[in-house]
Scaffold this motif. Sequence first.
Motif, short mmCIF file in Angstrom:
data_model
loop_
_atom_site.label_atom_id
_atom_site.label_comp_id
_atom_site.label_asym_id
_atom_site.label_seq_id
_atom_site.Cartn_x
_atom_site.Cartn_y
_atom_site.Cartn_z
N THR A 68 30.73 36.14 35.03
CA THR A 68 30.66 36.96 36.23
C THR A 68 29.68 36.42 37.27
O THR A 68 29.75 36.79 38.43
N LEU A 69 28.76 35.56 36.86
CA LEU A 69 27.73 35.10 37.78
C LEU A 69 28.29 34.36 38.99
O LEU A 69 27.76 34.48 40.10
N ASP A 70 29.36 33.61 38.81
CA ASP A 70 29.92 32.84 39.92
C ASP A 70 30.73 33.70 40.89
O ASP A 70 31.17 33.22 41.93
N LEU A 71 30.92 34.98 40.60
CA LEU A 71 31.64 35.86 41.52
C LEU A 71 30.75 36.38 42.64
O LEU A 71 31.25 36.89 43.64
N TYR A 72 29.45 36.22 42.49
CA TYR A 72 28.51 36.71 43.50
C TYR A 72 28.72 35.93 44.81
O TYR A 72 28.75 34.72 44.83
N GLY A 73 28.90 36.67 45.89
CA GLY A 73 29.08 36.06 47.20
C GLY A 73 30.52 35.77 47.56
O GLY A 73 30.81 35.35 48.67
N GLU A 74 31.44 35.98 46.63
CA GLU A 74 32.85 35.74 46.90
C GLU A 74 33.48 36.96 47.58
O GLU A 74 33.02 38.08 47.41
N PRO A 75 34.56 36.76 48.34
CA PRO A 75 35.23 37.90 49.00
C PRO A 75 35.91 38.81 47.98
O PRO A 75 36.34 38.37 46.91
N THR A 77 38.78 40.11 48.03
CA THR A 77 40.17 39.73 47.78
C THR A 77 40.29 38.68 46.69
O THR A 77 41.34 38.54 46.07
N TYR A 78 39.22 37.93 46.45
CA TYR A 78 39.19 36.96 45.36
C TYR A 78 38.68 37.61 44.07
O TYR A 78 39.21 37.37 42.98
N VAL A 79 37.65 38.44 44.19
CA VAL A 79 36.97 39.00 43.02
C VAL A 79 37.87 39.95 42.24
O VAL A 79 37.89 39.90 41.00
N VAL A 80 38.63 40.81 42.92
CA VAL A 80 39.43 41.82 42.22
C VAL A 80 40.45 41.19 41.26
O VAL A 80 40.44 41.49 40.07
N PRO A 81 41.34 40.31 41.72
CA PRO A 81 42.29 39.74 40.74
C PRO A 81 41.62 38.82 39.71
O PRO A 81 42.05 38.75 38.57
N GLU A 82 40.55 38.13 40.14
CA GLU A 82 39.85 37.24 39.21
C GLU A 82 39.14 38.03 38.12
O GLU A 82 39.14 37.64 36.95
N LEU A 83 38.55 39.16 38.49
CA LEU A 83 37.88 40.00 37.50
C LEU A 83 38.88 40.56 36.49
O LEU A 83 38.61 40.60 35.30
N GLU A 84 40.03 40.96 36.96
CA GLU A 84 41.08 41.45 36.05
C GLU A 84 41.48 40.37 35.06
O GLU A 84 41.58 40.61 33.86
N ARG A 85 41.67 39.16 35.55
CA ARG A 85 42.06 38.04 34.68
C ARG A 85 40.95 37.73 33.67
O ARG A 85 41.21 37.55 32.49
N ARG A 86 39.71 37.71 34.14
CA ARG A 86 38.60 37.36 33.26
C ARG A 86 38.35 38.42 32.20
O ARG A 86 38.01 38.09 31.06
N ILE A 87 38.47 39.67 32.56
CA ILE A 87 38.30 40.75 31.57
C ILE A 87 39.37 40.64 30.50
O ILE A 87 39.09 40.71 29.31
N THR A 88 40.61 40.47 30.94
CA THR A 88 41.72 40.35 29.99
C THR A 88 41.52 39.14 29.07
O THR A 88 41.68 39.24 27.85
N GLU A 89 41.15 38.02 29.65
CA GLU A 89 40.94 36.81 28.85
C GLU A 89 39.79 36.98 27.85
O GLU A 89 39.90 36.58 26.69
N ILE A 126 41.25 52.42 24.10
CA ILE A 126 39.86 52.63 24.47
C ILE A 126 39.77 52.51 25.98
O ILE A 126 40.26 51.53 26.57
N LYS A 127 39.15 53.48 26.63
CA LYS A 127 38.86 53.39 28.06
C LYS A 127 37.56 52.62 28.23
O LYS A 127 36.58 52.91 27.53
N ALA A 128 37.55 51.66 29.13
CA ALA A 128 36.35 50.84 29.33
C ALA A 128 36.15 50.60 30.82
O ALA A 128 37.03 50.87 31.63
N GLU A 129 34.97 50.09 31.14
CA GLU A 129 34.65 49.78 32.54
C GLU A 129 33.70 48.60 32.62
O GLU A 129 33.00 48.28 31.67
N LYS A 130 33.71 47.98 33.79
CA LYS A 130 32.83 46.83 34.05
C LYS A 130 32.54 46.78 35.53
O LYS A 130 33.45 46.85 36.35
N GLY A 131 31.29 46.69 35.88
CA GLY A 131 30.88 46.55 37.27
C GLY A 131 30.32 45.16 37.52
O GLY A 131 29.63 44.60 36.67
N VAL A 132 30.64 44.60 38.69
CA VAL A 132 30.19 43.26 39.04
C VAL A 132 29.61 43.28 40.45
O VAL A 132 30.22 43.82 41.38
N ASN A 133 28.42 42.71 40.61
CA ASN A 133 27.82 42.57 41.93
C ASN A 133 28.46 41.39 42.64
O ASN A 133 28.62 40.32 42.07
N ILE A 134 28.83 41.64 43.90
CA ILE A 134 29.44 40.55 44.68
C ILE A 134 28.63 40.28 45.94
O ILE A 134 27.84 41.05 46.35
#
Length: 134
Positions: A68-75, A77-89, A126-134
Amino acid sequence: MIPSTVGFLDQDFDIEEQPSLTYKMDLDGDSIRGFVDEQEAMKQTVFRILNTERYQYIIYPWYYGIETLDLYGEPVTYVVPELERRITEALTIDTRINSVTDFEFDLEVKGVVHATFTVHTIYGEIKAEKGVNI
């Protein structure tokens, strides 16, 4: 004497799934007491995977955790689909997790993308959540 592997691979092996019994983490009290199994153990597994930054701790193998560290500062529109992919992976590495679905993203807090989703395991949902600073 050199070890011999002749005939070793010709044998029949029974592969058994190990139980999910593990130590119970008390997340509020920062202690470990007792044991949990099945769905409660999976909740802990999901929590630990999503709160471990990948490649940052030598105790964990390279495939464990989430980046998640490399998502900081990204738009966004990039973070949302990328976060979904990374969580799933990150979660589907565990063989007890079948899929991750029903992603919803909350962008109300400035500078934070908050994802909620459902993790489908062999022990139930299981319901889960993850927050990421951008």
